[in-house]
Enzyme design. Structure first.
Site, PDB file in Angstrom:
ATOM      1  N   ASP A  35       3.740   4.731  -8.405  1.00 20.71           N
ATOM      2  CA  ASP A  35       3.719   5.872  -9.343  1.00 20.71           C
ATOM      3  C   ASP A  35       5.130   6.124  -9.869  1.00 20.71           C
ATOM      4  OD1 ASP A  35       0.979   7.801  -8.660  1.00 20.71           O
ATOM      5  OD2 ASP A  35       1.573   6.282  -7.234  1.00 20.71           O
ATOM      6  N   ASN A  88       4.592   3.641   0.784  1.00 22.81           N
ATOM      7  CA  ASN A  88       3.451   4.129   0.003  1.00 22.81           C
ATOM      8  C   ASN A  88       3.822   5.519  -0.522  1.00 22.81           C
ATOM      9  OD1 ASN A  88      -0.131   4.157   0.667  1.00 22.81           O
ATOM     10  ND2 ASN A  88       0.971   5.472  -0.724  1.00 22.81           N
ATOM     11  N   SER A 130       3.482  -0.127   2.288  1.00 22.85           N
ATOM     12  CA  SER A 130       4.250  -0.097   1.043  1.00 22.85           C
ATOM     13  C   SER A 130       3.269   0.087  -0.122  1.00 22.85           C
ATOM     14  CB  SER A 130       5.059  -1.378   0.902  1.00 22.85           C
ATOM     15  OG  SER A 130       5.948  -1.266  -0.178  1.00 22.85           O
ATOM     16  N   GLY A 158      -2.352  -0.058  -3.823  1.00 20.95           N
ATOM     17  CA  GLY A 158      -2.378   1.015  -4.829  1.00 20.95           C
ATOM     18  C   GLY A 158      -3.764   1.184  -5.430  1.00 20.95           C
ATOM     19  N   ASP A 175      -6.780   1.896  -4.242  1.00 26.25           N
ATOM     20  CA  ASP A 175      -7.730   2.421  -3.264  1.00 26.25           C
ATOM     21  C   ASP A 175      -8.694   3.352  -3.986  1.00 26.25           C
ATOM     22  OD1 ASP A 175      -4.900   3.718  -3.100  1.00 26.25           O
ATOM     23  OD2 ASP A 175      -6.237   5.342  -2.546  1.00 26.25           O
ATOM     24  N   GLU A 232      -5.521  12.305 -13.560  1.00 28.39           N
ATOM     25  CA  GLU A 232      -5.057  11.074 -12.899  1.00 28.39           C
ATOM     26  C   GLU A 232      -5.677   9.800 -13.471  1.00 28.39           C
ATOM     27  OE1 GLU A 232      -6.955  10.891  -9.114  1.00 28.39           O
ATOM     28  OE2 GLU A 232      -5.413   9.670  -8.181  1.00 28.39           O
TER      29      GLU A 232
END
Ligand SMILES: OC[C@H]1O[C@H](O[C@H]2O[C@H](CO)[C@@H](O)[C@H](O)[C@H]2O)[C@H](O)[C@@H](O)[C@@H]1O
Ligand SMILES: [Ca+2]
Length: 824
Positions: A383, A419, A429, A549, A551, A747
């Site tokens: 992000d 992360n 990560s 990333g 998920d 998002e």
């Protein structure tokens, strides 16, 4: 352009505009007069002719002078085109006798200077009734009229209003009262937002400033009413009881309004900077609902005593905050991470020395950073890269730089870019973007001619090289056979940060098997009191999914840790090339690694990149479909799930010209939908059912990072038109939701539907949707995508976006020569 207001009003009984229309009017005669007098579109204001929903039916003509385009291909690495914040021309307001900018930032617009109660000039507006309206008495003191949809007394209407040029302002005598009235009348579904789904009268009276509130006009339509709600909510948050509000501020062109809000408000609301006074607030976490998570807590690396002291001092300054400060052990193992899951905390980040300008005292202060938003109130890995691109574009390079400083700190003290900086993320990560992020910041802060920038770049690459070697090219992530890498973090048990019922469908058979509750089973399983190898396998891959990333997605379920993904390997290819270039230019082509003592030059890293490219072509490329697929290192076969991340190969520059052509001709038609690039194709995702619910990183959802990387990747290979077309689609979806749903920015979007694309129920809902009155932060990477996407738009396209012209009618309306510049 069709005059949607005139045509719609003529068919509406009582002159009430349909939903979505945005008009201010007095009566019919003054409308016509107003239209006759309407001046050309000014920056930032949206005339009624530009109302949001009517325009899509009208033919689109290409306005003259709108053909100035630039090639975005060159922008990522070169000079910016957009000044940080557009300067606005100040207008002289005759009646109020002061200079004033209707689009100024909220702090200015609603700050003490603009407060009639604090500013003597403004007080004049709160004057008692004057002779000029003696025979024309308004019932303005009777607030019932404010939400009346019927025009009761013509005498109270300000028919001079539409004649006033550039001075259309409202006087809101009682902000609280107006807010209550507005919500009571217009927020019919009681969610504290005014949207196209509300069924109120879509009209409210407000007092005009010129008449000191004695006379009123009607504000109509979802867009203006919702902007009114937003402005009143902001004014209230500044403690304002009365305001003067420019009409221009609530009928502002939506493209201008959204980009202005992102640049001047959203970033500021998402930015954090740790100091002695705010750490307890910053440390709070709404994700974990455990008794040990009630108090704010900060974990400090074992070898950072100065930081430890700092945080202890912060906790002592205000004991009522109950801030807990803990050292981390030297060795951070999966067992340790699991042991602190019940007492989670924020992880310390990089700090710099700070001299208090008034006391001269030396202290510490955190580097600034921006969080994604919603429930994600910490520094994330990928992000941050996407957010940094938007921040840099908006002239906030100190925040983007701060995030790189934090990543350098994380690699040094936690062994990886996390992360995110919470204790439960210590083993994981996220997709690595550090080399490109550092280069982008470096260029913005002065590049080669600034020694501080050069030092920053060198430190960033020291960290990136360590990360490359010890995280991505080491076990368990490296597959020695292919030389490719997988997402494969270590860890134990069930991830605690997901929503409580997230794993219920998977785990409920086990609750039954052990005759126990969700919480008790989780405790038993996490502590190894019961052994369930199938679950161990599931969570091995689930952790990898979270590291990716993405998920979650069916692409990765039960398989992720065994996949050498095209995403990760494209990013590592980019690392290898970036490192080669930086070693050549900034380390005199000889890099002595302080961690392992090896010496390497640019050629060594270029060879690594060439090797990876060959492996990717061999194991992942599929000429028939034009996709780069993931490679399963266990079954030694391609995993043919069609994902938007195939375009990362273009972003990283590893695709050949032929592969890029095949991507454009074969893969993009499968991934391109109404709102841009969808996360994966419908056929790869497969059918959904109650037992197989939708996953947020699958069809039909679209994500900002996928769009951003696709635009740049395509531009790099000279498919700028395709990039522009995809960007128009994405910006359309964002603008449409923003206009129809009370300024919402979320998002992710359902990119297959135009009506309510923000409505996403997959997994943990949609971050950014849950606000009262006004959206204050948007969502980090989505904010960036808007700012970056607009760079691809011509003025013509921006105007079409502002009137929410859907992509297909817009593309169809283009002349043949124009179509080419959209890749059509
Ligand atoms: O709490 C559930 C998961 O949330 C995060 O993932 C999602 O949000 C992140 C922040 O925007 C984003 O980086 C990620 O791509 C999203 O899927 C978190 O990263 C996960 O680890 C976590 O399990
Ligand atoms: Ca509502």
């Amino acid at each position: 352009m069709v005059d949607s207001r005139k045509s719609s009003l003529s068919t509406q009984p009582g002159g009430i505009a349909p939903k979505g229309h945005t008009t201010v009017e007095t009566d019919r005669s003054s409308q016509v007069e107003g239209l006759k007098h309407s001046s050309p579109i000014k920056r930032g204001s949206m005339t009624s002719q530009q109302s949001t929903s009517g325009a899509k039916d009208g033919p689109l003509t290409s306005p003259k002078g709108s053909s100035v385009r630039f090639n975005p291909k060159f922008l990522d690495n070169k000079t910016p085109t957009k000044p940080p914040v557009k300067p606005h021309r100040h207008r002289r307001l005759s009646s109020l006798n002061e200079f004033h900018d209707p689009f100024s930032a909220a702090e200015v617009y609603y700050g003490p200077q603009a407060d009639p109660n604090k500013n003597s000039k403004g007080k004049r507006l709160n004057r008692p009734r004057t002779m000029s309206v003696f025979d024309n008495v308004s019932n303005y003191k009777n607030t019932a009229h404010l939400h009346s949809q019927f025009i009761k007394r013509r005498g109270s209407e300000d028919d001079t209003y539409l004649r006033s040029q550039g001075n259309r302002r409202f006087f809101i005598e009682n902000v609280d009262q107006m807010l209550n009235d507005l919500l009571a009348s217009e927020d019919t579904d009681k969610n504290f937002q005014i949207t196209v789904e509300d069924t109120g009268p879509k009209v409210i009276k407000v007092g005009t400033a010129n008449s000191g509130g004695f006379k009123s006009v009607n504000i109509r339509g979802t867009y203006m009413l919702s902007n009114l709600l937003q402005e009143l909510t902001i004014a209230k948050s500044f403690g304002r009881r009365q305001i003067i509000l420019d009409e221009a501020r609530i009928n502002e062109n939506p493209v201008d309004r959204l980009s202005r809000l992102i640049s001047t408000q959203f970033w500021d609301h998402l930015t954090r900077r740790v100091d002695l006074g705010n750490i307890a607030k910053i440390a709070l976490d709404i994700k974990i609902n455990a008794p040990g998570a009630k108090n704010p807590r900060i974990y400090v690396p074992y070898n950072c005593p100065e930081q430890y002291e700092f945080y202890v001092q912060a906790s002592q300054m205000d004991p009522s905050l109950e801030l807990e400060v803990e050292y981390l052990p030297r060795e951070i193992t999966p067992e340790y991470v699991k042991s602190v899951n019940g007492v989670p905390g924020l992880l310390a980040l990089a700090m710099e020395q700070h001299i208090n300008p008034t006391t001269g005292e030396l202290s510490m202060i955190g580097y600034p950073y921006a969080v994604p938003g919603g429930r994600f109130n910490e520094l994330y890995g990928w992000d941050s890269y996407m957010i940094a691109l938007g921040l840099l574009e908006d002239g906030k390079s100190n925040v983007a730089r701060g995030m790189v400083e934090h990543f350098i700190f994380e690699i040094e003290h936690y062994g990886k870019i996390l992360n995110a900086n919470r204790s439960y993320y210590l083993c994981r990560s996220q997709p690595p973007f550090l080399t490109d992020m550092a280069l982008q910041v470096f260029r913005k802060i002065g590049g080669k001619s600034n020694p501080d920038a050069v030092d920053f770049l060198r430190r960033s690459f020291h960290a990136a090289i360590k990360e490359y070697k010890t995280v991505w090219m080491s076990p368990p992530r490296l597959d020695p056979e292919t030389g490719l890498s997988c997402y494969h973090p270590r860890g134990i048990g069930i991830p605690p940060e997901t929503e409580v019922d997230h794993f219920d469908s998977l785990l409920s058979p086990y609750y039954k098997k052990y005759h126990t509750t969700r919480e008790e089973f989780a405790r038993m399983y996490n502590n190894g009191e019961v052994r369930e190898p199938d679950l161990d396998e599931f969570f091995l891959h689930d952790r990898a999914v979270r590291e990716s990333g993405h998920d979650t997605t069916y692409r990765f379920e039960n398989i992720c840790a065994y996949l050498a993904t095209i995403d990760l390997n494209s990013l590592l290819f980019k690392y290898e090339n970036d490192i080669a270039n930086v070693i050549e230019e900034f380390f005199a082509n000889q890099y002595k690694d302080p961690h392992d003592g090896t010496v390497s030059n640019a050629q060594h890293w270029r060879d690594l990149a060439a090797k990876r490219k060959a492996a990717i072509t061999k194991y992942m490329w599929d000429d028939e479909t034009g996709f780069f697929f993931d490679y399963n290192i266990k079954s030694k076969s391609k995993h043919t799930y069609e994902s938007a991340t195939t375009l990362w190969a273009l972003w990283a520059g590893l695709a050949t010209k032929e592969q890029a052509k095949a991507t454009v001709e074969k893969a993009i038609p499968r991934l391109e939908v109404l709102g841009g690039i969808v996360a994966c194709t419908e056929r790869s995702r497969g059918p959904l059912s109650i037992k197989r619910p939708s996953r947020q990183w699958d069809y039909p959802y679209g994500w900002a990072p996928h769009q951003i990387l696709a635009w740049r990747g395509l531009s790099e290979y000279d498919y700028v038109g395709t990039a522009i077309r995809l960007a128009y689609r994405w910006l359309y979806i964002m603008t449409k939701a923003f206009v129809d749903y009370n300024g919402i920015v979320v998002e992710k979007y359902d990119v297959t539907k135009g009506n309510d694309p923000h409505r996403v129920t997959a997994e943990y809902g949609n971050q950014g949707a849950d606000f009262k009155g006004v959206a204050k932060e948007g969502f980090g990477w989505v904010n960036s995508s808007y700012i970056l996407g607009l760079k691809y738009m011509s003025n013509h396209a921006k105007r079409a976006l502002a009137t929410c012209v859907p992509p297909v009618p817009f593309f169809n309306s283009l002349r043949p020569t124009e179509k080419k510049s959209y890749g059509l």
